[in-house]
Write an enzyme that holds these catalytic residues in place. Structure first.
Site, PDB file in Angstrom:
ATOM      1  N   GLY A 117       1.079  -1.323   0.061  1.00 30.21           N
ATOM      2  CA  GLY A 117       0.010  -0.074   0.182  1.00 30.21           C
ATOM      3  C   GLY A 117       0.838   1.252   0.026  1.00 30.21           C
ATOM      4  N   CYS A 141      -0.681   1.030  -9.070  1.00 26.94           N
ATOM      5  CA  CYS A 141      -0.456   0.211  -7.771  1.00 26.94           C
ATOM      6  C   CYS A 141      -1.768  -0.372  -7.485  1.00 26.94           C
ATOM      7  CB  CYS A 141      -0.080   1.199  -6.557  1.00 26.94           C
ATOM      8  SG  CYS A 141      -0.057  -0.135  -5.106  1.00 26.94           S
ATOM      9  N   LYS A 176       4.500   3.865 -15.474  1.00 26.17           N
ATOM     10  CA  LYS A 176       4.438   2.206 -15.502  1.00 26.17           C
ATOM     11  C   LYS A 176       2.994   1.910 -15.487  1.00 26.17           C
ATOM     12  CE  LYS A 176       6.026  -1.254 -12.063  1.00 26.17           C
ATOM     13  NZ  LYS A 176       6.911  -1.452 -10.850  1.00 26.17           N
ATOM     14  N   ASN A 183       3.181  -3.413 -13.657  1.00 30.41           N
ATOM     15  CA  ASN A 183       3.070  -3.508 -12.219  1.00 30.41           C
ATOM     16  C   ASN A 183       2.402  -5.234 -12.046  1.00 30.41           C
ATOM     17  OD1 ASN A 183       2.862  -3.004  -9.499  1.00 30.41           O
ATOM     18  ND2 ASN A 183       2.712  -0.892 -10.168  1.00 30.41           N
ATOM     19  N   THR A 184       2.111  -5.141 -10.749  1.00 33.26           N
ATOM     20  CA  THR A 184       1.462  -6.505 -10.328  1.00 33.26           C
ATOM     21  C   THR A 184       0.038  -6.632 -10.820  1.00 33.26           C
ATOM     22  OG1 THR A 184       0.965  -5.756  -8.134  1.00 33.26           O
ATOM     23  CG2 THR A 184       2.978  -6.812  -8.295  1.00 33.26           C
ATOM     24  N   THR A 195      10.455  -9.344  -7.292  1.00 31.89           N
ATOM     25  CA  THR A 195      10.358 -10.220  -6.495  1.00 31.89           C
ATOM     26  C   THR A 195      11.766 -11.123  -6.367  1.00 31.89           C
ATOM     27  OG1 THR A 195       8.174 -10.440  -6.711  1.00 31.89           O
ATOM     28  CG2 THR A 195       9.124 -12.335  -5.823  1.00 31.89           C
TER      29      THR A 195
HETATM   30  C1  LIG Z   1       6.875  -6.104  -2.127  1.00 29.80           C
HETATM   31  C2  LIG Z   1       6.453  -5.320  -3.261  1.00 29.80           C
HETATM   32  C3  LIG Z   1       6.420  -3.870  -3.169  1.00 29.80           C
HETATM   33  C4  LIG Z   1       6.235  -3.164  -4.402  1.00 29.80           C
HETATM   34  N1  LIG Z   1       6.188  -1.882  -4.389  1.00 29.80           N
HETATM   35  C5  LIG Z   1       6.099  -1.363  -5.549  1.00 29.80           C
HETATM   36  C6  LIG Z   1       5.931   0.000  -5.593  1.00 29.80           C
HETATM   37  O1  LIG Z   1       6.124   0.697  -4.737  1.00 29.80           O
HETATM   38  N2  LIG Z   1       5.720   0.777  -6.892  1.00 29.80           N
HETATM   39  C7  LIG Z   1       5.786   0.124  -7.900  1.00 29.80           C
HETATM   40  O2  LIG Z   1       5.599   0.712  -8.975  1.00 29.80           O
HETATM   41  N3  LIG Z   1       5.819  -1.131  -7.959  1.00 29.80           N
HETATM   42  C8  LIG Z   1       5.897  -1.833  -6.983  1.00 29.80           C
HETATM   43  N4  LIG Z   1       6.188  -3.276  -6.910  1.00 29.80           N
HETATM   44  C9  LIG Z   1       5.868  -3.914  -8.166  1.00 29.80           C
HETATM   45  C10 LIG Z   1       7.326  -4.283  -8.646  1.00 29.80           C
HETATM   46  O3  LIG Z   1       8.225  -3.322  -9.051  1.00 29.80           O
HETATM   47  C11 LIG Z   1       7.258  -4.990  -9.954  1.00 29.80           C
HETATM   48  O4  LIG Z   1       6.675  -4.300 -11.021  1.00 29.80           O
HETATM   49  C12 LIG Z   1       6.278  -6.201  -9.997  1.00 29.80           C
HETATM   50  O5  LIG Z   1       6.498  -6.915  -8.760  1.00 29.80           O
HETATM   51  C13 LIG Z   1       6.503  -7.207 -11.039  1.00 29.80           C
HETATM   52  O6  LIG Z   1       8.028  -7.847 -11.138  1.00 29.80           O
HETATM   53  P1  LIG Z   1       8.431  -9.207 -10.302  1.00 29.80           P
HETATM   54  O7  LIG Z   1       7.462 -10.340 -10.773  1.00 29.80           O
HETATM   55  O8  LIG Z   1       9.862  -9.531 -10.688  1.00 29.80           O
HETATM   56  O9  LIG Z   1       8.293  -8.765  -8.848  1.00 29.80           O
HETATM   57  C14 LIG Z   1       6.211  -4.076  -5.674  1.00 29.80           C
HETATM   58  C15 LIG Z   1       6.241  -5.413  -5.685  1.00 29.80           C
HETATM   59  C16 LIG Z   1       6.596  -6.108  -4.523  1.00 29.80           C
HETATM   60  C17 LIG Z   1       6.589  -7.689  -4.598  1.00 29.80           C
END
Ligand SMILES: Cc1cc2nc3c(=O)[nH]c(=O)nc-3n(C[C@H](O)[C@H](O)[C@H](O)COP(=O)(O)O)c2cc1C
Length: 317
Positions: free
Chosen positions: A77, A135, A179, A206-207, A280
């Protein structure tokens, strides 16, 4: 042994030079402080810092992170100290790192984005801004000022996306990188809005909005009920988005989604990404990104490819 080629990994996003195409993604590397002790962070292609907002944010109720068979669901968050604290206490140390520093910014309305950008304009050592429009954990706040009933993220609406990116573009000459959210039916139309608004690159993605339930208590695992899925589970999904957008929109792409090794990173580049961001993967192994950099260099040498740029979008279809 052949001639050393120091430029083999060098690339760029608009005016921003990168010593290599491997960055660390927002929210998974904090403000680099803890990581400095663990390895030489100067080796990274770039650091995308945890999203900052205008005011400090405490984040969501706990638990805020949980493991799934093939990934992680988080609902942090956007916990962050706010832009002023970031400028005063985080930037001086970040500035010392010899790599591209990309500051991720988030906001609930155009004015918040504008005010953050204004404050950051006076700060040296920032190479680019990632505009977090995606987000999935603060939906209700993000829609303030749009329609109160709707559950839309900014990056789920082409006009809202245009408006935010345009506002930032007007205030800075720095490299700006919106993003995007994978929770869309047509990412190309959102990416086109970014292009029209003057973005220099796009960050995909993003996620994925997700949840999990504890069958004993019948309660959701996460305090916030919903969160965002990341990790290996999402890689093929995000790969498809990167390929699709790169076919149509003429902007460099930073790809992030489940990159756990150099092969994943290369897949994204071959699909059409200019650079990748490890997320991750950092949580599992903080040194993963530097491993990936080494392995990519080895792959290029073994395959007689003289520049990483030659691999961008080199998919054979
Ligand atoms: C614990 C956590 C916190 C995250 N915080 C942010 C954030 O503050 N801002 C953002 O743009 N993406 C955030 N993300 C998304 C990541 O930057 C990334 O885009 C997303 O997790 C996909 O990549 P991955 O599968 O390699 O983690 C977060 C992801 C995780 C797991």
């Amino acid at each position: 042994m052949g001639m050393m080629n120091n430029d083999i990994l060098k690339t760029n996003i608009a005016e921003m030079g990168l010593k290599n195409p491997v960055l660390v993604s927002s929210g998974t590397f904090g403000y680099a402080e803890e990581y400095k002790e663990l390895f030489d962070v100067n080796k990274l292609g770039g650091i995308i810092t945890k999203t900052i907002t205008l005011k400090p944010k405490k984040g969501n109720a706990s638990p805020r992170i949980m493991e799934t068979p093939c990934g992680v669901i988080n609902s942090i968050g956007l916990q962050n100290p706010g832009v002023d604290d970031f400028i005063k206490n985080k930037m001086p140390k970040l500035k010392e790192i010899d790599t591209a520093i990309i500051v991720s910014i988030g906001g609930s309305d155009t004015e918040e984005f504008e005010e953050i950008v204004r404050r950051l304009e006076k700060v040296r050592g920032i190479d680019g801004l990632e505009i977090n429009l995606s987000c999935p954990n603060i939906i209700s706040e993000l829609v303030t000022g749009f329609t109160e009933e709707s559950n839309l993220l900014i990056a789920q609406d082409a006009y809202l996306t245009f408006e935010k990116v345009r506002a930032v573009r007007k205030l800075t000459k720095r490299t700006i990188i919106p993003k995007l959210s994978p929770n869309v039916t047509d990412m190309v139309s959102i990416a086109r809005s970014c292009y029209d608004a003057g973005a220099d690159a796009i960050s995909i993605a993003n996620t994925y909005s997700a949840m999990a339930i504890d069958i004993k208590t019948r309660k959701p695992f996460l305090g916030n009920i919903i969160g965002g899925l990341s990790g290996p589970a999402i890689k093929p999904l995000t790969l498809k988005f990167v390929w699709e957008v790169s076919q149509t929109i003429d902007l460099p792409i930073i790809a992030s989604g489940g990159i756990m090794n150099y092969k994943d990173a290369l897949e994204f580049i071959i699909a059409g990404a200019r650079a990748v961001a490890v997320g991750t993967g950092n949580i599992i192994d903080p040194k993963l990104s530097v491993e990936i950099i080494k392995e990519i260099e080895k792959y290029l040498n073994e395959n007689n490819i003289s520049s990483i740029k030659d691999l961008e979008g080199a998919i054979e279809t």
